[in-house]
Scaffold this active site. Structure first.
Site, mmCIF file in Angstrom:
data_model
loop_
_atom_site.group_PDB
_atom_site.id
_atom_site.type_symbol
_atom_site.label_atom_id
_atom_site.label_comp_id
_atom_site.label_asym_id
_atom_site.label_seq_id
_atom_site.Cartn_x
_atom_site.Cartn_y
_atom_site.Cartn_z
ATOM 1 N N PRO A 81 0.720 -1.059 -0.525
ATOM 2 C CA PRO A 81 0.206 -0.074 -0.044
ATOM 3 C C PRO A 81 0.797 1.094 0.242
ATOM 4 C CG PRO A 81 -0.916 -1.623 1.759
ATOM 5 C CD PRO A 81 0.284 -2.673 1.129
ATOM 6 N N CYS A 82 0.511 2.262 -0.952
ATOM 7 C CA CYS A 82 1.675 3.819 -1.085
ATOM 8 C C CYS A 82 1.214 4.382 -0.023
ATOM 9 C CB CYS A 82 1.481 3.791 -2.408
ATOM 10 S SG CYS A 82 -0.024 4.137 -3.286
ATOM 11 N N GLN A 83 -0.537 4.715 0.080
ATOM 12 C CA GLN A 83 -0.656 5.823 1.158
ATOM 13 C C GLN A 83 0.709 6.040 2.042
ATOM 14 O OE1 GLN A 83 -2.106 2.891 0.680
ATOM 15 N NE2 GLN A 83 -4.755 3.561 -1.050
ATOM 16 N N SER A 86 3.052 7.793 -0.492
ATOM 17 C CA SER A 86 2.809 9.064 -1.335
ATOM 18 C C SER A 86 2.673 10.543 -1.466
ATOM 19 C CB SER A 86 0.897 8.657 -1.761
ATOM 20 O OG SER A 86 0.668 9.465 -3.074
#
Length: 409
Positions: A81-83, A86
Site C-alpha cells: 500500500p502506497c498511501q 504517497s
C-alpha cells in the site's frame, strides 16, 4: 516457476508476472471489491491460464505463509500500500498503520524465494523517507535478522548495518537493487513513476540489472514536430498548434544533430484509444465492457486533464475520491471529459477482457492503485529470464529453506 502475489489489488502486477511465465500459487488481497474483480476474472478465465488462481481475501498480518510450502516458491511479488509514502497522502510513512513493508519482508523470510519484486510510489524516495527506504533495502537483504520487540526500526537498522559492513553473514541473504522507472519509457501510455526493488537470493549467483527503456519522449517529439509521422499515423491534419511548438534551441539542436534515436515514441492517449468508439452515458459501447461515459468533468486550477497527444498523467486513487485532472482527457479544442473505466484500464495496460467490479469511483480507485501490467511484465520477464538460466537450488545456506531461522545478532 511458482510465485506468490501480495497486495494484489485489481491484478496489475499479478497479470504482468503471469505474462512473464510465473504460476501464482496464491494471491493475497484484503479489499472486497478488488477480490471480486480477481475472482470474477479468474472464474471467466478472462486471460488464458488464470482459472486456477487462488485468491486469499484476508489481512496479510493474519496470514501464515506455511500454507504455500517452504522452498517451493520462485518469486514473491507485490505493491505494498502506497498511501503512507504517497505525495498525495498524509506522509506518515513508517508510522502509518497501512505500512505493509514489514509484512513483505516476513513473506520473503518465511518463503525464501529465489527472487522478489516490490513496487511502490516515487514518494518513497523523498528526503524525509530516505532513512526508512535504506532500512527497507537492508531488511530485505537480510530478512532473517528480525527486529526485536524492545527495539525501534532505527536500532534495528543499526544492527543490520553492522552485519552488512562486517561482510561475513552466513544466513539467508539477498542481493538487492532499486530503481525509479517511468512507465512511459516502457510502452505504457502513462507517465507513471514508480520505485521497484528487486532482489535475488545470493546463493543463486545471478547477475541482473533493470531493463533498458524502449520508448522515449524524444522519439515522440521527433515523430510529431520533425517528421510529422505521428499525425500521419492517425490520419489527421497536423494541428496548427504544433507548428508553433518550440523546444529550447539547445534541445532541438541536440535532437537534430545528435545520434539517431533508437527508442520508440512514447505511446499517447490518442494511440491507445484510437480503435474505441466514443463512450455513451446510457450504456457500454458494443464490444467494450466498462466503457461508459461519466459526466461532470471540469477544468479548474490544478486540474487540467491529460493532453490527448501525450501519455496520460499518473492515474491516482485519491484520498477523498478520484482527482479531476489526472483522470480526464484534455482535447485540443479545450474540452475535457473523464476517462471511462475501460480507457483508464488501457492507460494501465490491462487487457480489454479484464472486467472490474464495483462503483465507478471504487473501480477508478482500483486502477489508480494498480501497477501497469505492461511495466510489470517487462520487469518480471527480465527476472524470469535470469531465473530460468539456472536450476532451482533445493538446499542453501545451511538448509534455511527447510528450517528458516531468525537472527538477532
Amino acid at each position: 516457476m511458482n510465485s506468490i502475489e501480495l497486495f494484489t489489488g485489481a491484478g496489475g502486477l499479478a497479470l504482468g508476472t503471469h505474462q512473464a511465465g510465473f504460476r501464482h500459487r496464491g494471491l493475497v488481497e484484503w479489499d472486497e471489491d478488488a477480490c471480486d474483480t480477481l475472482r470474477n476474472n479468474a472464474r471467466a478465465n478472462s486471460v488464458p491460464g488464470i482459472d486456477d488462481w487462488r485468491i486469499h481475501h484476508t489481512d496479510i498480518r493474519l496470514l501464515s505463509f506455511d500454507r504455500f510450502g517452504s522452498g517451493d516458491v520462485d518469486l514473491v511479488a507485490g505493491g505494498a500500500p502506497c498511501q503512507p509514502f504517497s505525495l498525495g497522502g498524509k506522509h506518515r510513512a513508517q508510522d502509518d498503520a497501512r505500512n505493509m513493508f514489514p509484512e513483505f519482508v516476513r513473506a520473503v523470510r518465511e518463503l525464501q524465494p529465489r527472487a522478489f519484486i516490490l513496487e511502490n510510489v516515487k514518494g518513497l524516495l523523498r528526503a524525509s523517507f530516505q532513512n526508512y527506504f535504506e532500512y527497507i533495502k537492508l531488511h530485505l537483504t537480510y530478512p532473517t535478522i528480525t527486529k526485536k520487540r524492545t527495539e525501534d526500526w532505527p536500532e534495528h537498522r543499526a544492527r543490520l548495518e553492522d552485519v552488512h559492513t562486517k561482510g561475513r553473514f552466513q544466513g539467508v541473504k539477498y542481493n538487492v537493487v532499486a530503481q525509479l522507472l517511468n512507465s512511459a519509457n516502457y510502452g505504457v501510455p502513462q507517465q507513471r513513476e514508480r520505485v521497484f526493488i528487486v532482489g535475488f537470493r545470493a546463493d543463486t549467483g545471478l547477475e541482473w540489472h533493470f531493463p533498458e527503456p524502449t520508448h522515449s519522449e524524444d522519439a515522440l517529439i521527433w515523430d510529431k514536430y520533425v517528421t510529422g509521422e505521428y499525425w500521419k499515423r492517425h490520419g489527421i491534419r497536423r494541428p496548427a498548434s504544433s507548428r508553433s511548438f518550440s523546444l529550447s534551441g539547445v534541445r532541438m539542436r541536440d535532437l537534430e544533430n545528435g545520434p539517431p534515436i533508437t527508442t520508440k515514441p512514447w505511446v499517447t492517449i490518442r494511440d491507445t484509444i484510437a480503435d474505441m468508439p466514443e463512450p455513451r452515458a446510457d450504456r457500454d459501447a458494443k464490444g467494450f465492457t466498462n466503457h461508459k461515459l461519466m459526466s461532470g468533468a471540469k477544468v479548474y486550477p490544478g486540474h487540467t486533464g491529460s493532453p490527448i497527444d501525450m501519455p496520460s498523467k499518473t492515474l491516482k486513487a485519491g484520498v477523498h475520491g478520484v482527482p479531476g485532472g489526472e483522470n480526464m482527457i484534455a482535447f485540443e479544442d479545450g474540452s475535457v471529459r473523464y476517462l471511462t473505466v475501460r480507457e483508464a484500464a488501457r492507460m494501465q495496460t490491462f487487457p480489454d477482457a479484464w472486467r472490474f467490479e464495483g462503483a465507478w469511483s471504487e473501480v477508478m480507485r482500483q486502477l489508480g492503485n494498480a501497477v501497469p501490467v505492461g511495466l510489470a511484465a517487462v520487469v518480471a520477464s527480465s527476472v524470469a529470464s535470469k531465473l530460468t538460466s539456472t536450476q532451482p537450488v533445493q538446499e542453501h545456506q545451511g538448509s534455511e529453506l527447510q528450517a528458516p531461522r531468525r537472527h538477532h545478532a
